[in-house]
Design an enzyme around this catalytic site. Structure first.
Site, PDB file in Angstrom:
ATOM      1  N   SER B 478       0.856  -1.186   0.000  1.00  0.00           N
ATOM      2  CA  SER B 478       0.000   0.000   0.000  1.00  0.00           C
ATOM      3  C   SER B 478       0.887   1.229   0.000  1.00  0.00           C
ATOM      4  O   SER B 478       2.070   1.157   0.350  1.00  0.00           O
ATOM      5  CB  SER B 478      -0.874  -0.013   1.247  1.00  0.00           C
ATOM      6  OG  SER B 478      -1.451   1.268   1.420  1.00  0.00           O
ATOM      7  N   TYR B 491      -2.276  -0.731  10.168  1.00  0.00           N
ATOM      8  CA  TYR B 491      -2.378  -1.060   8.749  1.00  0.00           C
ATOM      9  C   TYR B 491      -1.062  -0.737   8.044  1.00  0.00           C
ATOM     10  O   TYR B 491      -0.518  -1.550   7.298  1.00  0.00           O
ATOM     11  CB  TYR B 491      -3.531  -0.257   8.135  1.00  0.00           C
ATOM     12  CG  TYR B 491      -3.751  -0.510   6.668  1.00  0.00           C
ATOM     13  CD1 TYR B 491      -4.401  -1.663   6.238  1.00  0.00           C
ATOM     14  CD2 TYR B 491      -3.320   0.399   5.716  1.00  0.00           C
ATOM     15  CE1 TYR B 491      -4.599  -1.896   4.885  1.00  0.00           C
ATOM     16  CE2 TYR B 491      -3.514   0.169   4.364  1.00  0.00           C
ATOM     17  CZ  TYR B 491      -4.162  -0.972   3.962  1.00  0.00           C
ATOM     18  OH  TYR B 491      -4.348  -1.201   2.630  1.00  0.00           O
TER      19      TYR B 491
END
Lengths: 288, 608
Positions: B478, B491
């Site tokens: 990501s 995350y």
């Protein structure tokens, strides 16, 4: 809209004279779509298809439009790489075997407006068949949630979620204001009915005055994903057009949903007509 | 009528007998075909009633170069291999000079074809000089009706090559001149082979001894019983292939070298001897050409037998069935690269995973869609079949469950084959400050986002490496992997780990032809927002924030299809780290050149 608020039971199939007028135009438009679709063959351009629709309806007395007929072929049915609204207008793209197409027209006849979308394909196209079949769930979902008087914005999001679950992209987001539906209404008949960027000026005027009223009362004639659609369904006639896209293939239907202020859920909202090509197609598929 | 000197020569059609041991193909039946004073050693595998696939080897090789491919084709086809004159156990012409012309090689081919498949045309497959010869077979008139299809790899027609050079010399634009120089440099060995005696001396001396080691080191050819002991004489004799043909054909290429059979072209992208540009004009010579590209070096019959057997099998079967409606190659971009490959995507029931599965399906790959959501995975597989995947399956597995992943890998191995491209995409979102994140939250996010990737890489990567025929692993990291923020500590940590894991794995697997890519998408309109956890807030507030995030991502509206395209591109070009959305690219740049700016941005408290 006075006539709609007192619409008789949809269940009994009896409609007021006014709704009958709208249904007649919608049937006329679908008849036009089917007639033109039957004449499409390889090599026909989008412009030619649009002209065929215009002429067919003109011969049958249509003089004014909510919008002029559109025709999209091939990956233009999914609005691939559409960036500016001018790209909606018909081009010289030629139809090829296996290509999907969409005919979209909104004639005004005897003061009543129809706005319809007809999806088809030239020959075999399994992806297109699947898209069309999957549209049925959207028709059911929209009617159910409108009857539940859910805010239009939430219904829009639920349709979005269903599309995502089905694996499709929301292509009605490409329409002006990203609308899944818009209100249609009676249009005053004039001897001269000019169009502006493909839209009839009389209809635009009606839409603008609706928008003004709506703005004062907290609703909008455009059913969009934005906050101005965060209100329960407004009584009236809504031309609903969910449009699915899947990797270069698009399919939609468009027809009128009647919303009334009746307390009876069945009567509070119903499709103007259930005898339409896509509905018949689903029934035949179920029967088969 | 078929004519030619090959027909006139006597042919000895002895009954087949088992090949001597130590040839690399002990299960083959051998026989000798005599033509024009030469005895050709011909090996046959499989049922002679099946369609005949004839494999022609290159230089410096013998028919055993095909052993791995032949074995994989033998259960479906009648596979025939022969040692080209002067190579392996076939005899050499006397004198050598003038004995290796393409005309004589065509005689040999016709003699073998008549011996092994007198009534039906054969399916030709050529590698290197075998392909150069086979182009001659496929383009001269006298073989018409004897060849049903031709699969070419790493060997252009000398006539086409001649025209290619002429076209570029005739109007040397900068681009064309560069192409000429590039191929000119790659052809260094051709010049050397034209020197008298030296090549023979080298091959019979030190080069012959070192060659197997060179193949293993430079060309990554697996060791074992190849090359065979006949290598020095194969290579010495084979030098005459070049001396007898190259100058003559390149100077005066035939103008009518059109293929009279369907052609499949397999281009190894890492070929050190042949430029990919050589085939640019090939559609002119071979109508309905099917193109394939393979990330491999020159000796593909040794390094990529599985993929070759699949493509040859598919092509031959399609031509045998003769169904023109059934396209061999899918239509999507990169169909040449991914056609028939096995692609496994996790998290394939929605978002980026689903779009990736569809993009690979459009390129003709076979798809395994893995997800916790059984219905969604099945739907993905279903739709994938509609748009071009020859086969697709939905599998219900939680990627964080190691035992389940092991079981899946066993099933995939047993039923579908070895995975060619693995996309570890499954992931969940978690938002909230570090101090509000419980260890339970941490566990959940790490289990899926990190352990899921670890299990995928370890379990499927191990099988990929064991097969030894390359592959590719894509891990969805990501933009949060390099962009710190106060709202996504858990995350971001999990994704940063995935990024580093990918980089390390890339280093480890590079030597085995397996590429590893980390994709860093950024804000993409997917369902991850709807399922993300928000820590430290009430359930109601969590719902509200989910809806808000979903709306924000919807407004940004970056489609997962574009990420899928980036993934396919990354696999084709073997990219290491691929930020996708503009904001992800911007942050990636900042993280390298202005990390303090990113740190300042990380402190911003977003409105809730």
């Amino acid at each position: 809209m006075a006539s709609v608020t007192s619409a008789t039971a949809a269940a009994t199939g009896e409609l007021t004279a006014e709704l009958k007028g709208f249904r007649e135009v919608q049937r006329l438009a679908y008849a036009c779509a089917e007639a033109v679709a039957a004449q499409l063959k390889p090599g026909v351009t989008e412009r030619a298809a649009a002209r065929m629709q215009r002429e067919w309806l003109h011969e049958r007395g249509v003089r004014d439009w909510f919008h002029l007929p559109f025709a999209w072929f091939g990956d233009r049915t999914a609005f691939v790489n559409f960036r500016v609204p001018l790209q909606f207008f018909p081009t010289n793209r030629e139809l090829e075997p296996g290509m999907p197409f969409i005919l979209d027209m909104a004639p005004v006849h005897n003061g009543c407006t129809a706005d319809i979308g007809y999806s088809g394909c030239l020959g075999l196209n399994p992806v297109h068949d699947r898209l069309l079949a999957d549209l049925e769930a959207h028709r059911d979902l929209i009617l159910r949630e409108v009857r539940e008087r859910r805010p239009l914005r939430e219904i829009y999001e639920d349709v979005d979620r269903l599309m995502v679950r089905q694996g499709y992209a929301n292509r009605h987001r490409a329409y002006p204001f990203g609308v899944i539906a818009h209100k249609v209404d009676r249009v005053r008949q004039r001897r001269w009915s000019p169009t502006l960027f493909g839209f009839g000026t009389q209809s635009l005027k009606g839409l603008a005055s609706d928008a003004l009223h709506g703005h004062r009362e907290g609703w909008s004639p455009l059913w969009s994903p934005y906050t101005f659609s965060d209100h329960p369904p407004q009584p009236g006639l809504w031309a609903v057009e969910p449009h699915l896209g899947f990797r270069g293939t698009g399919a939609k239907f468009e027809e009128i949903l009647v919303v009334t202020d009746s307390r009876d859920p069945q009567e509070s909202a119903f499709w103007l007509d259930d005898d339409l090509p896509h509905v018949r197609r689903w029934q035949e598929e179920r029967a088969a | 009528m078929k004519t030619g000197p090959g027909r006139d020569g006597q042919q000895r059609r002895g009954a087949g007998r088992p090949a001597p041991t130590g040839t690399g193909l002990p299960e083959a039946q051998e026989r000798w075909v005599r033509t024009g004073g030469i005895e050709l050693c011909v090996a046959e595998l499989g049922d002679p009633d099946r369609p005949t696939v004839m494999l022609v080897h290159g230089y410096p090789d013998s028919k055993e170069v095909w052993s791995e491919v032949a074995r994989r084709l033998a259960d479906r086809f009648h596979v025939v291999l022969y040692d080209v004159r002067g190579c392996g156990r076939s005899t050499a012409p006397r004198p050598l000079r003038g004995g290796f012309t393409l005309e004589k090689l065509t005689d040999d081919f016709l003699a073998v074809a008549d011996a092994v498949s007198p009534d039906r045309p054969v399916h030709l497959v050529g590698h290197d000089w075998g392909s150069v010869q086979a182009w001659e077979f496929a383009t001269v008139r006298r073989t018409e009706g004897r060849i049903a299809s031709f699969t070419s790899m790493s060997g252009p027609s000398l006539d086409h090559f001649g025209h290619w050079i002429k076209k570029r010399l005739g109007r040397p634009t900068p681009g064309r001149a560069a192409q000429l120089l590039n191929q000119g440099a790659k052809s260094w060995y051709v010049y050397l082979l034209h020197t008298p005696a030296l090549p023979e001396l080298a091959w019979k001396g030190p080069l012959g001894k070192r060659w197997p080691g060179i193949l293993q080191r430079v060309e990554k050819v697996p060791g074992g019983d190849y090359p065979t002991a006949s290598l020095p004489t194969d290579a010495a004799h084979g030098a005459w292939l070049y001396r007898d043909n190259v100058r003559a054909r390149l100077r005066h290429p035939r103008a009518d070298a059109y293929a009279h059979c369907p052609v499949q072209l397999i281009i190894p992208t890492g070929d050190a001897f042949l430029s990919q540009r050589l085939y640019d004009d090939l559609d002119r010579w071979a109508p309905q050409l099917v193109r394939r590209t393979l990330p491999a070096k020159h000796w593909v019959p040794r390094t990529r037998p599985d993929q070759l057997a699949t493509w040859i099998g598919e092509f031959v079967t399609a031509k045998e069935e003769g169904d023109p409606a059934k396209d061999v190659a899918a239509s999507g971009p990169y169909a040449d690269r991914f056609g028939g490959q096995l692609v496994l995507v996790t998290g394939a029931a929605s978002g980026i995973g689903r779009a990736t599965a569809f993009a690979f399906a459009e390129a003709g790959a076979r798809i395994i869609a893995v997800d916790r959501d059984a219905e969604g995975a099945a739907r993905t597989a279903d739709m994938a079949r509609l748009i071009g995947a020859p086969e697709a399956w939905g599998e219900t597995v939680d990627v964080s469950d190691e035992a389940a992943m092991e079981k899946l890998a066993d099933k995939v191995d047993a039923e579908y084959g070895t995975v060619d491209v693995l996309v570890n995409n499954a992931g969940i979102g978690l938002s909230g400050s570090f101090l509000d994140t419980t260890s339970e939250d941490w566990k959940k996010v790490l289990d899926v986002n990190l352990w899921g990737v670890i299990h995928g890489c370890r379990i499927f990567g191990r099988r990929m490496a064991d097969r030894g025929q390359g592959g590719h692993i894509v891990n969805t990291a990501s933009a949060a992997a390099y962009q710190p923020s106060r709202i996504l500590p858990a995350y971001s940590t999990s994704k940063a780990a995935v990024l580093m894991l990918s980089e390390c794995l890339r280093a480890e697997l590079a030597g085995q032809g397996i590429g590893v890519t980390a994709i860093c998408p950024g804000l993409v309109n997917t369902g991850i927002t709807g399922t993300a956890r928000f820590t430290g807030v009430s359930e109601e507030e969590e719902k509200r924030r989910q809806a808000k995030a979903a709306r924000m991502y919807g407004m940004r509206n970056y489609p997962p299809e574009k990420v899928a395209d980036a993934i396919l591109r990354a696999v084709v070009h073997n990219q290491a780290v691929v930020p996708v959305t503009p904001e992800a690219r911007g942050a990636h740049l900042l993280s390298r050149f202005a990390p303090r700016t990113l740190r300042a941005l990380a402190r911003l408290k977003p409105p809730v």
